[in-house]
Design a protein around this motif. Structure first.
Motif, PDB file in Angstrom:
ATOM      1  N   GLY A   1       0.822  -1.207   0.000  1.00 13.67           N
ATOM      2  CA  GLY A   1       0.000   0.000   0.000  1.00 13.67           C
ATOM      3  C   GLY A   1       0.853   1.253   0.000  1.00 13.67           C
ATOM      4  O   GLY A   1       0.587   2.212  -0.733  1.00 13.67           O
ATOM      5  N   LEU A   2       1.895   1.233   0.797  1.00 13.53           N
ATOM      6  CA  LEU A   2       2.820   2.372   0.822  1.00 13.53           C
ATOM      7  C   LEU A   2       3.543   2.501  -0.512  1.00 13.53           C
ATOM      8  O   LEU A   2       3.656   3.601  -1.067  1.00 13.53           O
ATOM      9  N   LEU A   3       4.003   1.386  -1.058  1.00 11.94           N
ATOM     10  CA  LEU A   3       4.695   1.404  -2.343  1.00 11.94           C
ATOM     11  C   LEU A   3       3.777   1.911  -3.456  1.00 11.94           C
ATOM     12  O   LEU A   3       4.200   2.712  -4.306  1.00 11.94           O
ATOM     13  N   VAL A   4       2.531   1.486  -3.457  1.00  8.98           N
ATOM     14  CA  VAL A   4       1.567   1.924  -4.468  1.00  8.98           C
ATOM     15  C   VAL A   4       1.372   3.441  -4.390  1.00  8.98           C
ATOM     16  O   VAL A   4       1.369   4.130  -5.410  1.00  8.98           O
ATOM     17  N   ALA A   5       1.221   3.967  -3.185  1.00  8.25           N
ATOM     18  CA  ALA A   5       1.008   5.406  -3.026  1.00  8.25           C
ATOM     19  C   ALA A   5       2.207   6.201  -3.540  1.00  8.25           C
ATOM     20  O   ALA A   5       2.045   7.188  -4.265  1.00  8.25           O
ATOM     21  N   VAL A   6       3.403   5.769  -3.199  1.00  2.00           N
ATOM     22  CA  VAL A   6       4.616   6.460  -3.651  1.00  2.00           C
ATOM     23  C   VAL A   6       4.770   6.327  -5.167  1.00  2.00           C
ATOM     24  O   VAL A   6       5.093   7.304  -5.859  1.00  2.00           O
ATOM     25  N   LEU A   7       4.512   5.140  -5.693  1.00  3.55           N
ATOM     26  CA  LEU A   7       4.641   4.916  -7.127  1.00  3.55           C
ATOM     27  C   LEU A   7       3.618   5.738  -7.908  1.00  3.55           C
ATOM     28  O   LEU A   7       3.930   6.272  -8.978  1.00  3.55           O
ATOM     29  N   ALA A   8       2.418   5.874  -7.385  1.00  3.56           N
ATOM     30  CA  ALA A   8       1.393   6.684  -8.062  1.00  3.56           C
ATOM     31  C   ALA A   8       1.832   8.141  -8.139  1.00  3.56           C
ATOM     32  O   ALA A   8       1.684   8.791  -9.178  1.00  3.56           O
TER      33      ALA A   8
ATOM     34  N   LEU B   1      -4.348  14.384 -11.742  1.00  7.64           N
ATOM     35  CA  LEU B   1      -4.036  14.762 -10.367  1.00  7.64           C
ATOM     36  C   LEU B   1      -4.789  13.873  -9.376  1.00  7.64           C
ATOM     37  O   LEU B   1      -4.220  13.413  -8.383  1.00  7.64           O
ATOM     38  N   ALA B   2      -6.050  13.605  -9.669  1.00  7.84           N
ATOM     39  CA  ALA B   2      -6.834  12.717  -8.797  1.00  7.84           C
ATOM     40  C   ALA B   2      -6.236  11.315  -8.781  1.00  7.84           C
ATOM     41  O   ALA B   2      -6.069  10.715  -7.717  1.00  7.84           O
TER      42      ALA B   2
ATOM     43  N   PRO C   1      -4.583   7.208  -4.431  1.00  6.81           N
ATOM     44  CA  PRO C   1      -4.048   6.018  -3.758  1.00  6.81           C
ATOM     45  C   PRO C   1      -3.553   6.268  -2.327  1.00  6.81           C
ATOM     46  O   PRO C   1      -3.359   5.318  -1.573  1.00  6.81           O
ATOM     47  N   LEU C   2      -3.393   7.515  -1.946  1.00  7.30           N
ATOM     48  CA  LEU C   2      -3.057   7.798  -0.545  1.00  7.30           C
ATOM     49  C   LEU C   2      -4.242   7.528   0.382  1.00  7.30           C
ATOM     50  O   LEU C   2      -4.048   7.197   1.559  1.00  7.30           O
ATOM     51  N   LEU C   3      -5.457   7.660  -0.131  1.00  6.16           N
ATOM     52  CA  LEU C   3      -6.647   7.500   0.707  1.00  6.16           C
ATOM     53  C   LEU C   3      -6.831   6.085   1.237  1.00  6.16           C
ATOM     54  O   LEU C   3      -7.090   5.908   2.436  1.00  6.16           O
ATOM     55  N   PRO C   4      -6.709   5.028   0.399  1.00  3.46           N
ATOM     56  CA  PRO C   4      -6.811   3.692   0.992  1.00  3.46           C
ATOM     57  C   PRO C   4      -5.660   3.391   1.949  1.00  3.46           C
ATOM     58  O   PRO C   4      -5.838   2.656   2.930  1.00  3.46           O
ATOM     59  N   LEU C   5      -4.498   3.962   1.690  1.00  6.65           N
ATOM     60  CA  LEU C   5      -3.375   3.775   2.616  1.00  6.65           C
ATOM     61  C   LEU C   5      -3.729   4.358   3.985  1.00  6.65           C
ATOM     62  O   LEU C   5      -3.601   3.690   5.013  1.00  6.65           O
ATOM     63  N   LEU C   6      -4.213   5.585   3.985  1.00 10.34           N
ATOM     64  CA  LEU C   6      -4.552   6.239   5.248  1.00 10.34           C
ATOM     65  C   LEU C   6      -5.739   5.577   5.931  1.00 10.34           C
ATOM     66  O   LEU C   6      -5.736   5.398   7.153  1.00 10.34           O
ATOM     67  N   SER C   7      -6.748   5.177   5.149  1.00  8.48           N
ATOM     68  CA  SER C   7      -7.898   4.521   5.761  1.00  8.48           C
ATOM     69  C   SER C   7      -7.526   3.133   6.277  1.00  8.48           C
ATOM     70  O   SER C   7      -8.064   2.677   7.290  1.00  8.48           O
ATOM     71  N   GLY C   8      -6.595   2.464   5.607  1.00  9.43           N
ATOM     72  CA  GLY C   8      -6.124   1.163   6.092  1.00  9.43           C
ATOM     73  C   GLY C   8      -5.369   1.297   7.401  1.00  9.43           C
ATOM     74  O   GLY C   8      -5.533   0.482   8.313  1.00  9.43           O
ATOM     75  N   LEU C   9      -4.551   2.338   7.492  1.00 11.17           N
ATOM     76  CA  LEU C   9      -3.846   2.589   8.755  1.00 11.17           C
ATOM     77  C   LEU C   9      -4.830   2.926   9.864  1.00 11.17           C
ATOM     78  O   LEU C   9      -4.679   2.469  11.002  1.00 11.17           O
ATOM     79  N   ALA C  10      -5.847   3.711   9.535  1.00  9.72           N
ATOM     80  CA  ALA C  10      -6.867   4.055  10.536  1.00  9.72           C
ATOM     81  C   ALA C  10      -7.639   2.812  10.969  1.00  9.72           C
ATOM     82  O   ALA C  10      -7.907   2.622  12.159  1.00  9.72           O
ATOM     83  N   ALA C  11      -7.982   1.961  10.000  1.00 11.89           N
ATOM     84  CA  ALA C  11      -8.720   0.734  10.326  1.00 11.89           C
ATOM     85  C   ALA C  11      -7.879  -0.189  11.202  1.00 11.89           C
ATOM     86  O   ALA C  11      -8.384  -0.777  12.161  1.00 11.89           O
TER      87      ALA C  11
ATOM     88  N   VAL D   1     -12.044  -0.449   1.577  1.00 11.04           N
ATOM     89  CA  VAL D   1     -12.277  -1.226   0.354  1.00 11.04           C
ATOM     90  C   VAL D   1     -12.778  -0.307  -0.758  1.00 11.04           C
ATOM     91  O   VAL D   1     -12.293  -0.361  -1.896  1.00 11.04           O
ATOM     92  N   LEU D   2     -13.735   0.544  -0.449  1.00 12.32           N
ATOM     93  CA  LEU D   2     -14.287   1.446  -1.465  1.00 12.32           C
ATOM     94  C   LEU D   2     -13.232   2.421  -1.985  1.00 12.32           C
ATOM     95  O   LEU D   2     -13.151   2.678  -3.198  1.00 12.32           O
ATOM     96  N   LEU D   3     -12.418   2.953  -1.095  1.00  5.64           N
ATOM     97  CA  LEU D   3     -11.359   3.865  -1.530  1.00  5.64           C
ATOM     98  C   LEU D   3     -10.313   3.133  -2.369  1.00  5.64           C
ATOM     99  O   LEU D   3      -9.772   3.697  -3.325  1.00  5.64           O
TER     100      LEU D   3
END
Length: 118
Positions: free
Chosen positions: A37-44, A61-62, A67-77, A91-93
């Motif tokens: 998830g972290l790699l995906v966010a950085v790569l995006a 831009l979107a 891809p930062l949103l599922p990373l952050l929501s996963g960390l929150a979860a 999952v939705l993000l």
């Protein structure tokens, strides 16, 4: 780089489905899901840098930052004990991120073909 991002997004989806189905509970695959998830966010962020005269810079831009949103929501979860509501948001993000990146990949391919650069 965009192809690697796309492949990693689908690996993430498969790992997430495995987790939701109970196939990877407590395994090292779950650690891989977080790391990817972290790699995906950085790569995006790296792969979807602004391109001069892009037909839809806001969409790019979107796709670059969503891809930062599922990373952050996963960390929150994970921090909240994987509450079902947070997991559903995660999952939705994640699916939104896949869709935006795929749409941008298609847009870039069509744009490059139309401009003769592809």
């Amino acid at each position: 780089m965009l192809t690697a991002l796309r492949v990693l997004l689908y690996v993430q989806v498969l790992l997430g489905v495995a987790r939701l189905a109970g196939w990877s509970a407590g395994s090292r695959l779950w650690d891989l899901h977080g790391s990817l998830g972290l790699l995906v966010a950085v790569l995006a962020i790296a792969a979807l840098r602004p391109v001069p005269s892009h037909p839809r810079p806001q969409a790019r831009l979107a796709a670059r930052f969503v891809p930062l949103l599922p990373l952050l929501s996963g960390l929150a979860a994970a921090g909240a004990g994987h509450l079902p509501a947070l997991r559903a948001i995660h999952v939705l993000l994640g699916l939104l991120a896949v869709g935006l990146v795929e749409a941008e990949a298609g847009r870039m391919r069509r744009w490059q073909q139309a401009s003769g650069a592809g």
